[in-house]
Design an enzyme around this catalytic site. Structure first.
Site, short mmCIF file in Angstrom:
data_model
loop_
_atom_site.label_atom_id
_atom_site.label_comp_id
_atom_site.label_asym_id
_atom_site.label_seq_id
_atom_site.Cartn_x
_atom_site.Cartn_y
_atom_site.Cartn_z
N HIS A 181 14.77 -38.71 5.42
CA HIS A 181 13.75 -38.75 6.47
C HIS A 181 12.39 -38.28 5.95
O HIS A 181 11.55 -37.84 6.74
CB HIS A 181 14.19 -37.90 7.66
CG HIS A 181 15.40 -38.44 8.36
ND1 HIS A 181 15.37 -39.56 9.16
CD2 HIS A 181 16.69 -38.02 8.34
CE1 HIS A 181 16.59 -39.81 9.62
NE2 HIS A 181 17.41 -38.89 9.14
N LYS A 216 6.21 -5.49 -1.42
CA LYS A 216 7.61 -5.28 -1.09
C LYS A 216 7.79 -5.02 0.40
O LYS A 216 8.62 -5.65 1.06
CB LYS A 216 8.16 -4.10 -1.89
CG LYS A 216 9.62 -3.76 -1.60
CD LYS A 216 10.53 -4.90 -1.98
CE LYS A 216 11.98 -4.59 -1.70
NZ LYS A 216 12.84 -5.75 -1.96
N TRP A 232 -2.98 -2.89 -1.57
CA TRP A 232 -2.72 -4.33 -1.57
C TRP A 232 -3.83 -4.95 -0.74
O TRP A 232 -3.97 -4.67 0.44
CB TRP A 232 -1.35 -4.61 -0.97
CG TRP A 232 -0.90 -6.04 -1.08
CD1 TRP A 232 -0.33 -6.63 -2.16
CD2 TRP A 232 -0.97 -7.04 -0.05
NE1 TRP A 232 -0.03 -7.95 -1.87
CE2 TRP A 232 -0.42 -8.23 -0.58
CE3 TRP A 232 -1.44 -7.05 1.26
CZ2 TRP A 232 -0.32 -9.40 0.15
CZ3 TRP A 232 -1.36 -8.22 2.00
CH2 TRP A 232 -0.79 -9.38 1.44
N ASN A 286 -3.51 2.92 5.01
CA ASN A 286 -2.63 1.76 5.05
C ASN A 286 -2.78 1.11 6.42
O ASN A 286 -2.84 1.80 7.44
CB ASN A 286 -1.15 2.16 4.89
CG ASN A 286 -0.83 2.64 3.50
OD1 ASN A 286 -1.65 2.56 2.60
ND2 ASN A 286 0.39 3.13 3.32
N GLY A 287 -2.81 -0.22 6.47
CA GLY A 287 -2.91 -0.91 7.75
C GLY A 287 -4.15 -1.79 7.83
O GLY A 287 -4.83 -2.04 6.82
N GLU A 313 8.71 -17.33 -5.29
CA GLU A 313 8.19 -15.96 -5.27
C GLU A 313 7.90 -15.43 -6.67
O GLU A 313 6.87 -14.79 -6.90
CB GLU A 313 9.21 -15.01 -4.61
CG GLU A 313 9.14 -14.93 -3.12
CD GLU A 313 10.13 -13.92 -2.56
OE1 GLU A 313 9.76 -13.17 -1.67
OE2 GLU A 313 11.29 -13.89 -3.02
N GLU A 340 16.69 -19.72 1.06
CA GLU A 340 16.53 -18.47 0.31
C GLU A 340 16.39 -18.74 -1.18
O GLU A 340 15.59 -18.09 -1.87
CB GLU A 340 17.72 -17.54 0.60
CG GLU A 340 17.77 -16.26 -0.23
CD GLU A 340 16.60 -15.33 -0.01
OE1 GLU A 340 16.48 -14.37 -0.80
OE2 GLU A 340 15.79 -15.55 0.92
N CYS A 380 0.83 -1.20 0.00
CA CYS A 380 0.00 0.00 0.00
C CYS A 380 0.87 1.26 0.00
O CYS A 380 1.98 1.26 0.53
CB CYS A 380 -0.97 0.04 1.17
SG CYS A 380 -2.13 -1.32 1.23
N ARG A 403 6.22 -1.31 -4.04
CA ARG A 403 5.78 -1.87 -2.76
C ARG A 403 4.73 -2.97 -2.95
O ARG A 403 4.46 -3.73 -2.03
CB ARG A 403 5.19 -0.76 -1.87
CG ARG A 403 6.20 0.30 -1.50
CD ARG A 403 5.52 1.54 -0.92
NE ARG A 403 4.93 1.27 0.38
CZ ARG A 403 5.51 1.58 1.54
NH1 ARG A 403 6.70 2.14 1.55
NH2 ARG A 403 4.91 1.35 2.68
N LYS A 455 13.14 -17.64 -3.45
CA LYS A 455 13.23 -16.81 -4.65
C LYS A 455 12.50 -17.46 -5.82
O LYS A 455 11.79 -16.80 -6.57
CB LYS A 455 14.69 -16.54 -5.02
CG LYS A 455 15.38 -15.55 -4.13
CD LYS A 455 14.83 -14.16 -4.35
CE LYS A 455 15.03 -13.29 -3.13
NZ LYS A 455 14.15 -13.58 -2.02
#
Length: 619
Positions: free
Chosen positions: A515, A614, A74, A108-109, A499, A492, A2, A27, A496
């Site tokens: 396992h 973001k 968002w 926002n929030g 994402e 990581e 947002c 963002r 990536k």
């Protein structure tokens, strides 16, 4: 996540609002909108397309004004749809659909008690046109309005539970915008000569408009009018402008230019040698004061470390745990910030609480930090990329990574610079605890100075990674394996890939393969293996043979001296050199390139992956 841009001026500021939204696109958002005060009435344009389409709509509709608010949303409450897009209007109780708006608001929030407030407002005759928690605030402000929009907002926010940054104006008060923040960032931009003023969720939105920024404090309300502004704190105390310092912030818009690159993610991957060099610039020796005044006393007084972070930053913390325990010999816990604050833990006042965040505004990490402080752990330090962020302001100590603006949602250069900052922290703690000799210090500093050149050599492997990506683009699943210090790097790498390419990927410590995950291995399940020449290499080779014996196909990042060669079902990229404790910073780069080029081959939106943001500024 947002974005807000708002302002009052004697000129038409709609181009400023739209340009500000474009600078906040990184963002993450799924709708956008702008509302202005024009000829005594409110008018708006909203879209579920990109800001560029909104700009065309604004131009076509001839929307212009000196007072306005704008937003990128968002979705949290309600699907991405025009009727849920901000700005939201309140038409007053009992108003028919399409009635003229009285209050315009962006937010926002997340408001946690929105259901209770919605029921109360519906009982008073307010009609809701969206599923958002934000529309509740617009109606609540309208319900409290009695000729003063600032007083109305002040009364309304007293009823809100949750996080918010707000910008609001009323049709009866031209050239006036008011705002409030609690748990979500909001800055005030002072225009040239103080003749115009702006609000934004990020100073970058105002780049080229003003570099004079006031960072609003938690609980602040702000009133913008032509030629003047003032703030009120959480306790209702008014502050003259000089009591909220104006800072000069160089948020250059040029940092967001793509240049010769196709995507910001690609640009940021290739900026890593420079970002690491900038982050380590001027470091001639290890000293606690790299982390701020009083760091030596803090480091002497602690006997354990607690790392709090989310997502990619969490994985950098997981890598740092290996360094801190092996080199500094200090017990270290790494906690997912969004989980830490909701579980019962055993606080230790001699803990160094370390938060890690690219933006410094990550809501879950800030909440976890405050929770730790509430438990009596006041020795706090942050590794952060934004010097003016809430995280830096709320921690006692800080190390500012100098990655520069990171636009791509999938973090790359922020991650490697976080690792560099965390390695410095490890060495500083090792020194204070008597575990770092002068010879070791000199050796590590030499290796760190060589990192930019070593990263350039790794980036030169891109053509080989592209060949891997051609295979991966046809896959639906992938496994990533690592051992010890490189297990977080496998995590990581998997993050990536999923994402930005939307390929399902999971990472495991290689020893865990038998396992359970080994049941998934087939020729259609590529297995990426991070294989540095360290003490666990022979164990890792055995795990790789387990994959080959089941018909699995291996993609191996191997140091040059590991004697792992390419063969049927075994694809090997040789790293230029073994880099010891710092090798995670190098090994992650080919995994970033693999994700990027796989997504490129699949045609996904690399810089704005679906459903993601973001800067995650809501819980």
């Amino acid at each position: 996540m947002c974005g807000i841009v708002a302002g009052v001026s004697g000129r038409n500021i709609v181009p400023v609002l739209v340009q500000g939204l474009q600078r906040l696109e990184y963002r993450g958002y799924d709708s956008c909108g702008v509302a202005v005060h024009a000829q005594g009435a409110l008018t708006r344009a909203r879209s579920t397309a990109r800001v560029a389409e909104l700009a065309q709509q604004v131009q076509t509709d001839g929307i212009a004004s000196g007072t306005g608010i704008a937003h990128t949303r968002w979705a949290t409450h309600g699907a991405p749809a025009v009727h849920n897009a901000h700005p939201h209007f309140s038409h007053g109780p009992g108003a028919a659909a399409g009635a003229a708006g009285r209050v315009a608001l962006v937010h926002n929030g997340i408001i946690e008690n929105h259901d209770e407030l919605r029921a109360e407002l519906q009982a008073r005759g307010y009609v809701f046109e969206s599923q958002t928690d934000t529309e509740v605030i617009a109606h609540l402000v309208d319900a409290h309005y009695n000729g003063d929009i600032f007083a109305a907002l002040q009364s309304a926010v007293a009823r809100l539970h949750g996080a918010y940054a707000l910008a609001v104006f009323h049709k009866d008060e031209p050239h006036r915008v008011v705002g409030a923040r609690a748990g979500s960032p909001l800055v005030l931009g002072v225009g040239e000569g103080g003749a115009e003023h702006f609000l934004a969720s990020d100073a970058m939105a105002l780049a080229g408009v003003t570099d004079q920024i006031v960072y609003l404090e938690e609980g602040d309300l702000v009133d913008l009018q032509l030629g003047r502004y003032w703030t009120t704190d959480a306790h209702g105390r008014s502050h003259e402008p000089d009591q909220r310092p104006v800072r000069t912030v160089q948020a250059h818009s040029g940092a967001a230019e793509l240049g010769p690159y196709r995507h910001y993610m690609q640009k940021e991957i290739f900026e890593q040698p420079r970002a690491i060099a900038d982050t380590l610039e001027g470091i001639e020796g290890i000293t606690p004061e790299l982390f701020g005044d009083g760091a030596y006393r803090v480091f002497k007084d602690i006997d354990q470390v607690l790392i709090l972070a989310c997502g990619t930053s969490y994985y950098s913390g997981c890598a740092a745990k290996y360094w801190l325990e092996s080199l500094a010999r200090i017990p270290t816990q790494v906690e997912v910030a969004s989980e830490y604050r909701y579980r019962t833990s055993v606080p230790n006042p001699r803990t160094l609480v370390v938060t890690i965040s690219q933006s410094g505004e990550t809501a879950d990490t800030l909440a976890a930090l405050r929770h730790a402080q509430g438990l009596g752990m006041h020795q706090t330090l942050t590794i952060c990329n934004v010097a003016t962020s809430a995280m830096v302001r709320e921690c006692k100590l800080a190390y500012i990574t100098r990655a520069g603006v990171e636009i791509g949602v999938a973090s790359t250069k922020a991650f490697t610079t976080q690792l560099a900052g965390l390695f410095l922290l490890t060495l500083a703690l090792a020194q204070v605890r008597g575990h770092l000799s002068d010879e070791q210090e000199a050796s590590y500093i030499k290796e760190m100075r060589h990192l930019p050149m070593a990263l350039q050599a790794v980036l030169a492997l891109e053509p080989q990674v592209i060949r891997w990506a051609e295979d991966f683009a046809r896959m639906e699943n992938a496994l990533f394996l690592g051992r010890g210090l490189h297990y977080p790097i496998a995590l990581e790498g998997a993050l990536k890939l999923k994402e930005i390419s939307y390929i399902h990927a999971e990472a495991y410590p290689a020893g865990e393969l038998k396992h359970g995950p080994l049941a998934l291995v087939t020729s259609a399940m590529p297995v990426v293996t991070v294989a540095p020449n360290d003490t666990l290499l022979e164990k890792l080779k055995s795990n790789m043979q387990e994959v080959r014996a089941r018909g699995g196909v291996l993609y191996v990042l191997a140091d040059a001296d590991t004697r792992i060669g390419s063969s049927e079902g075994m694809h090997v990229i040789r790293m230029p050199e073994h880099y010891g404790a710092l090798s995670p910073i190098l090994h992650v780069v080919p995994l970033q390139l693999l994700a990027y080029h796989t997504a490129l081959a699949k045609g996904t939106d690399v810089d704005k992956p679906r459903n993601l943001a973001k800067s995650v500024t809501v819980e």
